[in-house]
Scaffold this active site. Structure first.
Site, PDB file in Angstrom:
ATOM      1  N   SER A  19       4.186  -1.355   1.241  1.00  0.00           N
ATOM      2  CA  SER A  19       5.388  -0.637   1.651  1.00  0.00           C
ATOM      3  C   SER A  19       5.553   0.609   0.775  1.00  0.00           C
ATOM      4  CB  SER A  19       6.601  -1.564   1.582  1.00  0.00           C
ATOM      5  OG  SER A  19       7.705  -1.012   2.277  1.00  0.00           O
ATOM      6  N   HIS A  57       6.195  -5.916   9.315  1.00  0.00           N
ATOM      7  CA  HIS A  57       6.134  -5.338   7.983  1.00  0.00           C
ATOM      8  C   HIS A  57       5.759  -6.374   6.926  1.00  0.00           C
ATOM      9  CE1 HIS A  57       6.852  -1.975   5.331  1.00  0.00           C
ATOM     10  NE2 HIS A  57       7.632  -2.700   4.561  1.00  0.00           N
TER      11      HIS A  57
END
Length: 698
Positions: free
Chosen positions: A550, A668
């Site tokens: 991320s 994610h």
């Protein structure tokens, strides 16, 4: 000739031999698309077409990229026995129950191909029963449970789940008495908790958008059990669609507190409802607070909160809703340790602190007096605190990079701990050493770094090493068990985690120094951490890999583009790489306070200066990269990775391999299911092993 030039030439030569026979990358279309910023800066975007994830040509391209990377990675995994060894290390036996109301809940795998199911029991001595099996919710989608909340009378449980890794969730309700679902089914839920009040609960929703459109227009609703979602009561919304909200109810359900966050202007508003009043209604509590404050519960009719108002580290306060501007300080700031979390109980407050990945637990009374302190080992974290405010026994777990969660019960009166269940592993964890150190960043700031390696390892500069960081959003790094790290360390590697600026490890000022216009400090700290590992003979550039996920994916990619001579292998995971367009999709606009915005000329210049995609030099052979993403990631859309991989693969000077791996039906958070998780982990560490061993291409 400078040392940096020599290292660059050496890596170039090694890279040429590593590649051997050229990888045949898929043919990638380029289009003529340019953006003009501030009348003079023209930026080309030849892979703009990849932003349409429904494009059939793009889907075929992704398929071919996966075919190429799978063949390469599978051979590497087989050679280094990565899957089987990591799978063995992952085979740890432990339970991590959480007490809520009358029950103990836990999420557990019951087969290697599924995802965790929700189990419950009335006593820790009982055998757990399955309550929610995500495999039966849908036959076509991969379902992942995202959390649950029990009603105050322990009669109903509301739980959230997502499909294929998306951030969009749904809520269903089950009766605890018999496990039968009610007709309640809520959709279009996102970034929401579930907060019970009476025979219903609060939640938040966004208008549904197609694909990777911007997530805007959050609204807070109250849902009464047995009613349709269309009939839910609207509690709060704003004309400004970029605002974000969160809601909580106190444990006694006397109050509801709503927090409104303005990311652009950097302030919070707080509203509340006092249900003890004759005509309860939403009214202001605190307005335009330009610092962090989190209200956690109430005690004797007053709010208990943590804040960093006018201080670097957080401290605990009491807020009287009748006089909200005058606070009573309960627990003062600890200038040497960051207050991570507090758990307010009826008579005590449990506080968790952390300093350079070393946690401690402190128990206070409401006079602010410390009654107990427990310091835990370096490189560990604690979590999972659960129990009701009136309970005498609480549960919590301790874990580290190489030790799975170990669960204890903790008596809040006697302060005695008891092991709930022994945690077993398939390896000797005692031969692994943790070492806390500091290094100087280029501007003279001391940055903490944690190193993990086998006891007795000869540190002569010839060890393979992995450097990792996160460095964003004020997030505090919390070590958690990673069988891939065990695998790497057992093979003689050094794992290092740098607590770079941008993270929250040293409080608000530490985070502030690595965000917005100061974002380059995060990358400098990471690069300087790599240089530290080399200078102190933990490794050398030819043996150094980096990884991060991320925001951490952005960090490692930016560092590799800025200092390609320092790294041999780089694995950015679900990272943001096109920083000139990140704010146009999904939740990107919420993060202008972290990164800046191209809508501001200085913000544009800053983003353009470090955006990994826009700083690729066509004359440089960059480190070997395995770029990992997920096809349903609607937080950092996968086309960030597609564009970055395509640009590097088309680079005429690029000799080191650039692989793109796209996890299917995942978001994610990465792979769904134990098998897929371990397979992805095996590919990552096998890639690093092969590249650091400087072998010819397979």
């Amino acid at each position: 000739m400078s040392k940096r030039i020599i290292n660059s030439l050496l890596l170039l030569l090694i890279g040429s031999s590593l590649r051997g026979q050229d990888l045949e990358y898929p043919v990638t279309k380029q289009v003529s698309v340019c953006d003009t910023f501030y009348h003079s800066c023209i930026v080309s975007d030849p892979y703009r077409w990849m932003e349409d994830l429904n494009d059939l040509e793009l889907q075929e391209w992704v398929k071919q990229e996966n075919k190429l990377s799978k063949k390469w990675l599978q051979k590497a995994s087989n050679k280094y026995d990565a899957f089987h060894q990591i799978d063995k290390y992952a085979c740890a036996k432990y339970k991590r129950p959480r007490k809520q109301g009358k029950f103990y809940f836990s999420y557990s795998y019951y087969n290697n191909f599924g995802v965790p199911a929700l189990f419950y029991r009335l006593s820790l001595k009982e055998h757990a029963k399955m309550l929610i099996d995500p495999n039966y919710i849908s036959k076509k989608d991969r379902i992942l449970l995202k959390g649950h909340s029990l009603s105050s009378d322990s009669r109903y449980l509301a739980y959230q789940f997502s499909r294929n890794g998306s951030d969009w969730t749904e809520i269903k309700v089950v009766k605890m008495k018999n496990g039968i679902h009610t007709k309640d089914h809520l959709k279009n839920v996102k970034f929401s908790n579930i907060q019970w009040k009476g025979d219903g609960f609060f939640y938040s929703s966004f208008p549904q958008v197609n694909g990777m459109g911007e997530t805007k227009g959050q609204q807070v609703f109250y849902h009464k059990l047995g009613t349709e979602q269309a009939d839910d009561e609207l509690i709060f919304k704003r004309k400004n669609s970029s605002l974000r909200f969160s809601v909580m109810t106190t444990s006694d359900e006397n109050f509801m507190v709503l927090k409104e966050r303005d990311e652009v202007h950097g302030y919070n508003n707080f509203f509340y409802i006092d249900y003890r009043e004759e005509s309860p209604h939403l009214k202001p509590l605190l307005m335009k607070q330009r610092y962090g404050i989190t209200i956690l519960d109430s005690h004797n009719g007053k709010f208990i909160a943590q804040t960093n108002h006018q201080k670097n580290n957080r401290y605990v306060i009491e807020i009287d809703p009748a006089n909200p501007d005058e606070w009573r300080e309960i627990v003062p700031e600890n200038p040497k340790s960051l207050l991570q979390r507090i758990i307010p109980l009826r008579e005590k407050i449990i506080a968790i602190y952390q300093s350079n990945q070393q946690p401690s637990i402190v128990v206070y009374n409401y006079k602010g007096q410390s009654e107990y302190k427990l310091e835990l080992p370096v490189g560990s974290s604690v979590g999972g605190f659960s129990g009701e405010p009136d309970d005498e026994e609480f549960l919590f777990y301790f874990t580290s990079y190489t030790i799975p969660p170990v669960v204890y019960s903790f008596n809040i009166k006697t302060f005695k701990r008891k092991l709930v269940q022994r945690t077993s592993v398939t390896f000797d964890y005692r031969d692994i050493e943790y070492k806390q150190m500091e290094y100087l960043s280029r501007d003279g700031v001391k940055v903490p770094i944690l190193l993990v390696y086998k006891k007795g390892l000869k540190l002569d500069g010839n060890n393979p090493a992995i450097l990792k960081a996160y460095g964003g959003f004020g997030v505090v790094a919390k070590p958690h068990f990673d069988p891939g790290i065990v695998y790497f360390v057992k093979k003689g590697g050094v794992f290092a985690f740098a607590n770079i600026r941008g993270g929250g490890d040293y409080g608000w000022q530490w985070a502030k120094q690595g965000r917005g216009k100061n974002k380059q400090n995060s990358f400098n700290d990471f690069i300087d951490a790599a240089q530290f590992l080399v200078d102190y003979k933990f490794t050398r550039p030819e043996m150094l890999a980096s990884t991060g996920a991320s925001n951490g994916g952005l960090v490692v990619a930016a560092a590799a583009i800025q200092r390609p001579d320092l790294f041999r292998a780089v694995v950015p995971v679900v990272g943001a790489f096109d920083m000139l367009r990140f704010e146009k999709f999904t939740v990107g606009h919420f993060h202008a306070d972290e990164y800046g915005s191209v809508k501001d000329s200085l913000g544009f210049q800053n983003l353009r200066a470090y955006s990994p995609l826009h700083n690729i030099n066509k004359e440089i052979n960059y480190p070997a990269m395995l770029i990992m993403t997920s096809d349903h990631d609607d937080r950092v859309p996968p086309f960030h990775s597609y564009k970055f991989a395509a640009s590097l693969q088309s680079n005429s000077a690029q000799k080191n391999p650039i692989l793109l791996r796209v996890e299917g039906k995942a978001g994610h958070g990465g792979a769904n299911g134990m098998y897929n998780t371990i397979r992805g982990m095996a590919f990552k560490y096998a890639f690093i092993q092969k590249i650091l061993n400087q072998e010819p291409a397979l």
